[in-house]
Structures are given as structure tokens and as C-alpha cells.
Scaffold this active site. Structure first.
Site, short mmCIF file in Angstrom:
data_model
loop_
_atom_site.label_atom_id
_atom_site.label_comp_id
_atom_site.label_asym_id
_atom_site.label_seq_id
_atom_site.Cartn_x
_atom_site.Cartn_y
_atom_site.Cartn_z
N LYS A 35 0.58 -1.48 0.25
CA LYS A 35 0.36 0.05 -0.10
C LYS A 35 1.16 1.48 0.06
O LYS A 35 2.08 0.92 -0.07
CB LYS A 35 -0.88 -0.26 0.86
CG LYS A 35 0.29 -0.17 2.55
CD LYS A 35 -0.58 -0.54 3.58
CE LYS A 35 -0.46 0.00 5.05
NZ LYS A 35 -1.06 -0.97 5.50
N TYR A 254 17.38 29.23 9.08
CA TYR A 254 16.40 30.19 8.88
C TYR A 254 16.05 30.10 10.56
O TYR A 254 16.39 29.26 11.56
CB TYR A 254 14.96 29.16 9.52
CG TYR A 254 14.14 29.85 7.27
CD1 TYR A 254 14.11 30.76 6.98
CD2 TYR A 254 14.15 28.38 6.50
CE1 TYR A 254 13.64 30.50 5.72
CE2 TYR A 254 14.31 29.01 5.31
CZ TYR A 254 13.66 29.98 4.76
OH TYR A 254 13.10 30.11 3.55
C1 PLP Z 1 -0.05 -1.66 6.56
C2 PLP Z 1 -0.51 -3.03 7.01
C3 PLP Z 1 0.16 -4.07 7.50
C4 PLP Z 1 2.08 -3.99 7.53
O1 PLP Z 1 2.09 -3.53 8.51
P1 PLP Z 1 4.08 -3.11 8.92
O2 PLP Z 1 3.96 -2.80 10.09
O3 PLP Z 1 4.51 -2.59 7.64
O4 PLP Z 1 4.11 -4.72 8.76
C5 PLP Z 1 -0.93 -5.02 8.03
N1 PLP Z 1 -1.49 -5.48 8.42
C6 PLP Z 1 -2.25 -4.38 8.23
C7 PLP Z 1 -4.23 -4.49 8.23
C8 PLP Z 1 -1.89 -3.11 7.65
O5 PLP Z 1 -3.16 -1.99 7.58
#
Ligand code: PLP
Length: 359
Positions: A35, A254
Site C-alpha cells: 500500500k 532560518y
Molecule cells: C499496513 C498494514 C500491515 C503491514 O504492517 P507493517 O507494520 O508495515 O508490517 C499489515 N496489516 C494491515 C492491516 C496493515 O494495514
């Protein structure tokens, strides 16, 4: 490319990290989580490098469609499911697998006439209290799913709130709650994110869902990927674009927050929060110049940061700079910026040119 800010991806490291997951979870199926543009690494490129995964998980339909358009044919799970009835024809057409986490989604399915069979996962809230069906609602939901023609429940998943805290009692309570809730029903089980894969073998179930560890970073606050046999995939690089000499008492950048304690050389690096470098990185955050550590000084600007070159008086314009990568863990930079490696990887911006060692 004119400005030297760039990301270099080590794609063989992605497949190395996937085999590390296999080694840790023998016999389990792997849903590689890609994702959010594969945590900033490029979703399509990541899917190709991870083609040995048993399935991919994305957040939503739009992400899944990009993968299908690129010819990715593995099973695709939508972790947030669908948001409206309008998505259903595309879900069935592309054989996408939504997660049902809310009764509203079930109501939409009951009102719709599916054009083809739809496989879903049911998400149970075992104690994180974000998404998921309450355990005491599961029996009614299971019944309603079975009454829906063309609907097939592949299995049950849940998400852990504290798996990255090594001794937190919540994880085992969540596992117990989940196991109890789903015991009466047939179907596959999926609980583990990266932290659980690494730290809680009792969560491995039938399908694991690694995200951050595939990209070579640690989910824990007190370790880096290398400690877990992982290899970092993303390197963020740039160059010195100016080297200037200042006097003791001169103030840098800054707000003038950093004051030169002596006459000294200050390097300016073509990299800022407009590239995704964290604006909250504190003075002292490590930066590699010519592969040696120097401290960030002063505030991060949109396009530039300054570094203390007292340890490298001979550094010149054009010298190579690494912001994170194989020789400087992103976890360390994240800690110094009060955030987590997930955020730093995800938010590298589109003006940073991406190059990978297989393209
Ligand atoms: C993003 C996500 C993962 C992966 O989590 P990590 O900590 O990056 O391994 C697994 N399950 C769900 C439901 C998620 O949203």
C-alpha cells in the site's frame, strides 16, 4: 536530472527481505503489503520484485487497479475494503478481495446483485479499536455472509496495536480474543504484521502480512533492519551544493537557531522537506558526506539542509551525500526527527528522481 537529490532502490534487497519472511514463517502464506506506493518505493516496481509473494495487500481499489493495469496477476487484498456500491463491479471484474470490517459494507453487499463471485476476508476488532467487527457481532455477520449468494469468506484477520512493544501483554490478549471469536467458523487466519512476524510466533496463523520489514526497516524503536537480517531497499542521496566559511558566532539558517562555536566550514546539501526529508530532524541528526558522518545543523528548509563540516575541512561542492540508506539506517534518522521509518519512506516527494539497480 539537474538537481542531485535522488533515491536509489536496491531491488534485490526486496526479494532478500521476502525470503527472510519465508524463513521466519515456514509453511505460511505471505501477503506482501505494498500500500501507499509500496511505502514510497513504487508499487508496481515493488510488486515485480516481490513476485514470489502469495498475494499483495493494498489499501483500496485505486491502488489495486494500478497493479492490474500493469499486468500484476496475483491475488490482491484491499485492506480497507470498499467505500461504496459503485466499486463492486470492478472488484468482481478484477478478482479483488476486499476486507469487510464494518456492517455497513455488508449492507451494501446485501443490497447489490454481484455480477460474479466475490471473495472477502472478515476483519475482527480484537482490541486495537480502530477497524473491525466486534467479536460479539461475528455470528450474525457470518450468517448474513452465508445468506449472500456469490459471497465467499476466505478467512478472518485482525490487526495488532502493540506488536512492536516486545513484552506488551495486549498482544497475547488480542490473539486470545481473536482465536476465541473465530473458533466456531471455518476459514483462514491472518494476524501478523512485521513486528508480530519478528517477535510473536504465536501470531503467524495461515497468512502473514509483512510491510515495513520488506523494505528492510525495523518496526521496533530499539533496533534497525540489519539486526533482523534485513537489507534496506531505499537510499536517499544528494550532493553538497555549497561549502561556505563562517566566523565564530555566525548563525545558520532560518531562525538562526544554530550558532557557530568557532570559525568553521558549513556545507549546504540539496535536500529539504520539499523532497521528503523530515523538517523536524534536529541539529545533530547524522548525515553522510563522503560516506562519513557529519551532524545536521540549524533548521531544515524546503530545498536545503546545512551540515557541520569541521570534521571534513576538505569537502567540496559536488561531494556525495547520503541522507539514509545502507550505511545510515533510516530508523536512526527517524528517531532523530521524532518519527518512525514508515513515515520517512512513505513521504519522499515526486520531485526526487528514483533510480533502481534493475531498470
Ligand atoms: C499496513 C498494514 C500491515 C503491514 O504492517 P507493517 O507494520 O508495515 O508490517 C499489515 N496489516 C494491515 C492491516 C496493515 O494495514
Amino acid at each position: 536530472m539537474t538537481r542531485p537529490a535522488q533515491v536509489i532502490l536496491d531491488l534485490p534487497a526486496l526479494s532478500h527481505n521476502l525470503s527472510r519472511v519465508r524463513q521466519l514463517t515456514p509453511g505460511r502464506h505471505i501477503m506482501a503489503v505494498i500500500k501507499a506506493n509500496a511505502y514510497g518505493h513504487g508499487m508496481i516496481r515493488a510488486a515485480r520484485a516481490l513476485q514470489d509473494a502469495d498475494a499483495f495487500a493494498v489499501a483500496c481499489l485505486d491502488e489495486a487497479l494500478l497493479l492490474r493495469e500493469a499486468g500484476i496477476s496475483q491475488p490482491l487484498v484491499l485492506l480497507e475494503g470498499f467505500f461504496s456500491a459503485a466499486e463492486l463491479p470492478l472488484l468482481t471484474q478484477h478478482r479483488l478481495i476486499p476486507v469487510i470490517h464494518h456492517e455497513g459494507q455488508l449492507a451494501i453487499l446485501e443490497r447489490s446483485r454481484l455480477a460474479a463471485p466475490l471473495t472477502v476476508w472478515l476483519k475482527v476488532d480484537s482490541g486495537m479499536h480502530r477497524l473491525g467487527l466486534a467479536p460479539d457481532k461475528l455470528s450474525a455477520v457470518w450468517q448474513r455472509c452465508n445468506d449472500c449468494p456469490s459471497l465467499h469468506v476466505a478467512g478472518f484477520m485482525t490487526h495488532l496495536a502493540n506488536a512492536d512493544y516486545r513484552n506488551d501483554p495486549l498482544t497475547l490478549l488480542q490473539v486470545e480474543c481473536f482465536n476465541q471469536a473465530v473458533a466456531p467458523y471455518s476459514g483462514l487466519h491472518s494476524i501478523a504484521n512485521s513486528a508480530a512476524i519478528l517477535n510473536w510466533p504465536q501470531t503467524h496463523g495461515d497468512w502473514v502480512r509483512p510491510g515495513i520489514m520488506l523494505y528492510g526497516a525495523s518496526p521496533f524503536a530499539d533496533s534497525v533492519g540489519e539486526n533482523h537480517g534485513l537489507q534496506p531497499v531505499m537510499g536517499l542521496y544528494s550532493q553538497l551544493m555549497a561549502v561556505n566559511l563562517f566566523k565564530r558566532g555566525d548563525r545558520i539558517g532560518y531562525g538562526g537557531e544554530w550558532e557557530c562555536p568557532e570559525d568553521m566550514a558549513v556545507g549546504v546539501v540539496a535536500m529539504g522537506y520539499g523532497d521528503g526529508y523530515p523538517r523536524h530532524a534536529r541539529s545533530g541528526t547524522p548525515v553522510l558526506v563522503n560516506n562519513r558522518r557529519v551532524p545536521l545543523i540549524g533548521r531544515v528548509s524546503m530545498d536545503m539542509i546545512c551540515v557541520d563540516l569541521r570534521s571534513q575541512p576538505h569537502a567540496r561542492c559536488g561531494d556525495p551525500v547520503c541522507l539514509w540508506g545502507a550505511s545510515l539506517p533510516v530508523e536512526e534518522v527517524a528517531r532523530s526527527a521524532g518519527t518512525i521509518p514508515y513515515e520517512l519512506l512513505c513521504r519522499v516527494t515526486s520531485r526526487v528522481h528514483i533510480q533502481s539497480n534493475r531498470e
